[in-house]
Design a protein around this motif. Structure first.
Motif, mmCIF file in Angstrom:
data_model
loop_
_atom_site.group_PDB
_atom_site.id
_atom_site.type_symbol
_atom_site.label_atom_id
_atom_site.label_comp_id
_atom_site.label_asym_id
_atom_site.label_seq_id
_atom_site.Cartn_x
_atom_site.Cartn_y
_atom_site.Cartn_z
ATOM 1 N N ALA A 24 6.619 35.116 27.389
ATOM 2 C CA ALA A 24 7.776 34.501 28.039
ATOM 3 C C ALA A 24 8.833 34.088 27.014
ATOM 4 O O ALA A 24 10.037 34.248 27.249
ATOM 5 C CB ALA A 24 7.343 33.292 28.861
ATOM 6 N N GLY A 25 8.400 33.574 25.882
ATOM 7 C CA GLY A 25 9.351 33.196 24.835
ATOM 8 C C GLY A 25 10.080 34.398 24.260
ATOM 9 O O GLY A 25 11.293 34.357 24.043
ATOM 10 N N GLY A 26 9.362 35.472 24.018
ATOM 11 C CA GLY A 26 10.004 36.686 23.516
ATOM 12 C C GLY A 26 10.968 37.288 24.512
ATOM 13 O O GLY A 26 12.062 37.742 24.155
ATOM 14 N N ALA A 30 15.034 37.602 24.013
ATOM 15 C CA ALA A 30 15.709 38.898 24.151
ATOM 16 C C ALA A 30 16.821 38.841 25.202
ATOM 17 O O ALA A 30 17.911 39.399 24.997
ATOM 18 C CB ALA A 30 14.694 39.975 24.516
ATOM 19 N N LEU A 31 16.577 38.159 26.312
ATOM 20 C CA LEU A 31 17.605 38.040 27.347
ATOM 21 C C LEU A 31 18.790 37.220 26.862
ATOM 22 O O LEU A 31 19.948 37.539 27.163
ATOM 23 C CB LEU A 31 17.021 37.425 28.617
ATOM 24 C CG LEU A 31 16.063 38.310 29.401
ATOM 25 C CD1 LEU A 31 15.431 37.535 30.551
ATOM 26 C CD2 LEU A 31 16.778 39.535 29.916
ATOM 27 N N ALA A 37 25.458 39.149 23.383
ATOM 28 C CA ALA A 37 26.094 40.403 22.979
ATOM 29 C C ALA A 37 27.044 40.938 24.038
ATOM 30 O O ALA A 37 28.039 41.583 23.716
ATOM 31 C CB ALA A 37 25.036 41.458 22.663
ATOM 32 N N LEU A 38 26.767 40.673 25.309
ATOM 33 C CA LEU A 38 27.583 41.245 26.374
ATOM 34 C C LEU A 38 28.701 40.329 26.856
ATOM 35 O O LEU A 38 29.764 40.807 27.246
ATOM 36 C CB LEU A 38 26.692 41.624 27.556
ATOM 37 C CG LEU A 38 25.686 42.735 27.294
ATOM 38 C CD1 LEU A 38 24.833 42.960 28.533
ATOM 39 C CD2 LEU A 38 26.373 44.006 26.874
ATOM 40 N N PHE A 39 28.489 39.020 26.854
ATOM 41 C CA PHE A 39 29.447 38.124 27.493
ATOM 42 C C PHE A 39 30.116 37.135 26.558
ATOM 43 O O PHE A 39 30.940 36.350 26.998
ATOM 44 C CB PHE A 39 28.757 37.351 28.624
ATOM 45 C CG PHE A 39 28.206 38.245 29.690
ATOM 46 C CD1 PHE A 39 29.040 39.016 30.459
ATOM 47 C CD2 PHE A 39 26.847 38.318 29.902
ATOM 48 C CE1 PHE A 39 28.536 39.844 31.441
ATOM 49 C CE2 PHE A 39 26.330 39.144 30.872
ATOM 50 C CZ PHE A 39 27.173 39.913 31.648
#
Length: 81
Positions: A24-26, A30-31, A37-39
Motif C-alpha cells: 500500500a505504501g509503494g 507511485a500514485l 508529474a501530471l498536474f
C-alpha cells in the motif's frame, strides 16, 4: 518472485500485514509521484508553453491539501507578465 512471497506468507502468516502495508505504501507513493508529474504547474512536458506557472490564476488550487484557504475568494495581487 510473487510465488516466493506467497510461499513465505503461507509459512509465516504474521508477515501478511507487513506485505500489505509495504504494498500500500509503494502504491501510494507511485500514485502521488504520478499526480505530481501530471498536474503540478512546475512540470512542463511540452515546449508549447515553457512557463505554464504564469497562467495560474489566484483562485486555482494546485496544492494537494490546503488547510484554511478558500481559493475561490482570492484576488490577484500582482501585475500581469
Amino acid at each position: 518472485m510473487l510465488r516466493q512471497i506467497l510461499n513465505q506468507a503461507k509459512k509465516h502468516p504474521s508477515l501478511i500485514p507487513l506485505f500489505v502495508f509495504i504494498g500500500a505504501g509503494g502504491t501510494g507513493a507511485a500514485l502521488y509521484v504520478t499526480r505530481l508529474a501530471l498536474f503540478n504547474p512546475d512540470v512542463c512536458w511540452d515546449r508549447k508553453n515553457p512557463e505554464p506557472w504564469n497562467k495560474l490564476g489566484p483562485n486555482e488550487q494546485y496544492k494537494f491539501y490546503s488547510v484554511n484557504v478558500d481559493y475561490s475568494k482570492l484576488k490577484k495581487e500582482g501585475p500581469d507578465f
